[in-house]
Structures are given as C-alpha cells and as structure tokens.
Design an enzyme around this catalytic site. Structure first.
Site, PDB file in Angstrom:
ATOM      1  CG  HIS A 166      -2.354  -1.203   1.337  1.00 13.40           C
ATOM      2  ND1 HIS A 166      -2.706  -0.995   1.927  1.00 13.40           N
ATOM      3  CD2 HIS A 166      -2.896  -1.919  -0.166  1.00 13.40           C
ATOM      4  CE1 HIS A 166      -3.828  -1.519   2.301  1.00 13.40           C
ATOM      5  NE2 HIS A 166      -3.632  -2.657   0.493  1.00 13.40           N
ATOM      6  CE1 TYR A 171      -5.572   3.881   8.287  1.00 12.95           C
ATOM      7  CE2 TYR A 171      -5.734   3.712  10.521  1.00 12.95           C
ATOM      8  CZ  TYR A 171      -5.350   3.388   9.911  1.00 12.95           C
ATOM      9  OH  TYR A 171      -4.356   2.670  10.028  1.00 12.95           O
ATOM     10  N   PRO A 203      -4.546   1.381  18.584  1.00 14.54           N
ATOM     11  CG  PRO A 203      -6.822  -0.179  17.877  1.00 14.54           C
ATOM     12  CD  PRO A 203      -5.710   0.055  19.153  1.00 14.54           C
ATOM     13  CE  LYS A 206       3.930   3.854  14.124  1.00 14.37           C
ATOM     14  NZ  LYS A 206       3.693   2.557  12.226  1.00 14.37           N
ATOM     15  CE1 TYR A 235      -2.035   4.160   8.779  1.00 18.03           C
ATOM     16  CE2 TYR A 235      -0.702   2.341   7.651  1.00 18.03           C
ATOM     17  CZ  TYR A 235      -1.644   3.249   8.470  1.00 18.03           C
ATOM     18  OH  TYR A 235      -2.242   2.090   8.280  1.00 18.03           O
TER      19      TYR A 235
HETATM   20  C1  PHB Z   1      -6.077  -4.167  10.607  1.00 16.40           C
HETATM   21  O1  PHB Z   1      -5.933  -4.416   9.208  1.00 16.40           O
HETATM   22  O2  PHB Z   1      -6.616  -4.797  11.175  1.00 16.40           O
HETATM   23  C2  PHB Z   1      -5.350  -2.682  11.019  1.00 16.40           C
HETATM   24  C3  PHB Z   1      -5.023  -1.835   9.844  1.00 16.40           C
HETATM   25  C4  PHB Z   1      -4.596  -0.341   9.592  1.00 16.40           C
HETATM   26  C5  PHB Z   1      -4.792  -0.013  11.794  1.00 16.40           C
HETATM   27  C6  PHB Z   1      -5.647  -0.842  12.994  1.00 16.40           C
HETATM   28  C7  PHB Z   1      -5.848  -2.582  11.948  1.00 16.40           C
HETATM   29  O3  PHB Z   1      -4.350   1.133  11.587  1.00 16.40           O
END
Ligand code: PHB
Length: 408
Positions: free
Chosen positions: A91, A219, A310, A314, A402
């Site tokens: 990504h 997000y 989460p 990280k 990130y």
């Molecule tokens: C996930 O794919 O489980 C995932 C991705 C990004 C995050 C948290 C969990 O910030």
C-alpha cells in the site's frame, strides 16, 4: 490443583523437574519472542521460548494487518518469510476521510516508503515455521510458569504440554509475554514507572466475506463515529467501527453492523461492498508504558512493556523494532557477561516507543468521536484533519510516522 502465588504446584507434581541451562530464556512465543529467538540463533546464541497458549490459539487471534517497510525487510532479509511479499499487498498510501470527502496521504510521493498489508497471524505462522525448520526450542501450551532470581541467576520453571516439569537456568530472561505480562510484574514497584491512558471507546472488529471496497485503507471520521476499512484478501475484508468498551459483540446482527459501517463511511462519500460476517470482536483501547524495559537480568519486549491503541497499527511493528535492537544488545550482554547493554536497549527502544505512543494517541484522538462530543469538538477535529491533509509538512509527518521511523 493448588498453585502457590508464583504458580508452582504445591502437590501432585507429576515428576522431578528436568533441569537444563540456556543462554536466553524467553517467556512468550508470539511474534516478538519468535523473531528475537530467530535473530539470536543467527548470532549463535541459544534460547528456549515458552508460551501458555497453544500454537493454534495464537494463530487464531486476529490482530492488525499493516507492516512497516522495516518490518517487512526484517522478515525477508533474515530468511523468515518470502510469503510476505507474495501474499501481502503493498500500500503506497491511505485515505483520511472527513467532512464529507476523502484525502489521500501519498506515502511514496511524500517519504518514498510504503506499507505492506499482511496480517499478524501470518507473521506468526511464518516465524513459528522458521523456528521449527531451524530446530529452535519453542514450547507452546505450557502451564505453571514462574520466574525467579532475576537479579542474580535467573531460573524459569514451567510444566510442558505433556505434564513434565522443567527448570531452566538462563543467563538472561526476556519477558515477551504480552499485555498481561507475568514478567513485567516481577519488577519491584520502586524500580519502575508505569504510564497509562484509558479511552472511553473501543473498536468493534469484523471479518467479512466480501470483495474490497477500496484499493487502500480508509480511516473515516464522522459525527457517527470512527470507522476503519481495511482488507485481508480479494474475498475477505477487515473492518472496524468505534463502539462503547462494554459492547457485547454477540448481540449485533449482520444488518445492524452493516448499517453502522455504511452510515459512518457514507457521510464521507463511500459505499461498502457487503457480505457474510464471519468474526466479530470488541477490542479495548489503552496506552501503556513501563519504564525502564530492564531489571537485573530481565528485559521486556513488545506488549509486555508497552501497549498502543490500534489506530495506526503500531503494536506489532513496535514489537519487531524492539527485538531488532534487543538482539544486538543481548548479543553483547551474553558474550561479555555484562548488564550495561540491557540499559542501552531500554533507552534505544523507549525513544521509538514514545514517538509511536504519540502517533497512536494523535491518530486516535483526531479520528474518534468522544461520547459527549459537542459540535465544537467535531469541527475542531475537522480543522485538525484539514490542517494535516492540506499541508505538505503535516502530511509528511503522518506518512513518515505511519510507514515507520528509521531504525536507531
Ligand atoms: C487491520 O488491518 O487490522 C488494521 C489496519 C490498520 C490499523 C489497524 C488495524 O490502523
């Protein structure tokens, strides 16, 4: 059976414990523990890793799915996984959706880096296979674990999955035993500082049999609450939405879950492709750090020393960054029988931990809706998101954090 305060059986001990010695005893056999023992083995250092959970239990625990570039490189370059490149998805950015629209953070364009979508369960499977392939000593499904004499001559006791007792003397002990760490609790109160932050929300996480709704992660901030649209494969998707920490996932029907998700992302112009929901769980949120990350001949790594919420994925990346540094410092400690490298490890690891604590906290507070948020609160968050996405400096900070800071 009766168990004393440190977990030893008081009666009915099945047999005389087998006494062995090793250089490094690792409590825990999750990804951080197995990556560490793999790196130690490459440096010619012997270890034993033990875990209360069975291998299957660990494989079935769903966690985050985003790896930083350095985490991918560590898995590939040290011979743990090629699958991460084959079965993972690169990504080059994420979408931040808010205020009725969506804004891409272009990792490649901003910092020349990418992330890899590859679930933690697969990282664990690759590591467990690599340890098995290389003849690593890993014991799953043990019971009655205790650690003693950590300042002097450490000993780890446990009963293996066949009921045989063991007593392992080690030069050093690593507590990589997760957020409910037993090892962490052995450090006397006067010698450690704990930092906590609780949040008034949690994530409702699902796995759904559906095609991806977007090529990258979304997000999404909205007055209806936060939602994260992630993926697993072409036919399986991972999604989350903000919920009350006391929510009971079993009481939610598929229809209710889809409605909640569609409302959250719909406010920003997205429509999700729906499908059967095969897993649903509520994930609590917490920020936590214990300092320092060493005591006597004990060191802590990963979730045993720190937890992040989460948002921003990280947790696993930090654990892998810990053990990369720890392997280097432990090699020095073992070969020179010196404790100083353990303090150096703690200092080096904590520098990254606190940057990640800040990033995870900022992503969390910027994107979630507080239970009693006023219209001012929501508009202020939109202002913060606009300032970040509308400026190269702001977006570059986010892209750098990130995709992961350089290793030090
Ligand atoms: C996930 O794919 O489980 C995932 C991705 C990004 C995050 C948290 C969990 O910030």
């Amino acid at each position: 059976m009766a168990v004393d305060p440190v977990g030893r059986r008081q009666s009915g001990m099945p047999s005389t414990p087998v006494s062995t010695k090793t250089q490094v005893a690792v409590v825990g056999a999750g990804p951080a523990a197995l990556m560490l023992t793999h790196l130690l083995a490459r440096a010619g250092i012997e270890s034993v890793a033990i875990d209360l959970r069975s291998r299957q239990e660990i494989e079935e625990t769903h966690r985050a799915g985003i790896l930083e570039q350095d985490s991918v490189d560590l898995l590939v370059d040290t011979g743990v996984s090629e699958r991460v490149l084959r079965d993972g998805y690169r990504h080059d950015g994420i979408e931040l959706a808010f205020g009725g629209g969506s804004h891409r953070i272009d990792f490649q364009g901003l910092v020349g880096a990418a992330t890899q979508l590859y679930p933690q369960t697969d990282v664990f499977i690759d590591l467990a296979d690599a340890r098995e392939r290389d003849g690593g000593d890993v014991r799953f499904g043990v019971t009655d674990v205790s650690v003693d004499d950590l300042t002097d001559s450490p000993v780890v006791r446990f009963i293996d999955s066949n009921g045989q007792g063991h007593q392992v003397r080690a030069d050093f002990v690593v507590g990589a035993d997760g957020s409910r760490s037993l090892c962490r609790r052995t450090v006397p109160k006067a010698e450690r500082q704990q930092y906590f932050r609780e949040y008034p929300f949690a994530w409702f996480g699902i796995l759904a049999e559906a095609p991806p709704s977007a090529p990258e992660l979304i997000y999404s901030h909205s007055p209806h609450g936060f939602a994260l649209i992630s993926q697993r494969t072409e036919t399986l998707q991972r999604m989350y939405f903000q919920c009350d920490p006391t929510e009971d996932a079993r009481t939610w029907s598929d229809d209710r879950i889809w409605e909640r998700l569609q409302t959250s992302v719909g406010a920003n112009g997205y429509t999700l492709k729906e499908g059967a929901i095969t897993s649903r769980t509520v994930l609590p949120f917490r920020s936590f750090v214990q300092e320092p990350m060493h005591h006597g001949r004990l060191v802590l790594a990963g979730d045993a020393a720190h937890t992040v919420p989460p948002t921003g994925a990280k947790g696993l990346n930090l654990a892998l960054a810990d053990v990369r540094v720890l392997a280097e410092e432990l090699e020095r400690a073992v070969t020179q029988d010196d404790l100083a490298p353990l303090a150096t490890y703690s200092k080096r690891a904590l520098a990254r931990v606190w940057k990640a604590q800040h990033f995870s906290y900022r992503m969390t507070t910027m994107l979630h809706t507080l239970p009693h948020a006023t219209p001012f609160d929501v508009r202020r968050q939109e202002g913060e998101l606009a300032a970040l996405t509308g400026s190269v400096a702001g977006s570059t900070y986010l892209a750098e954090a990130y995709t992961g800071w350089p290793a030090r």
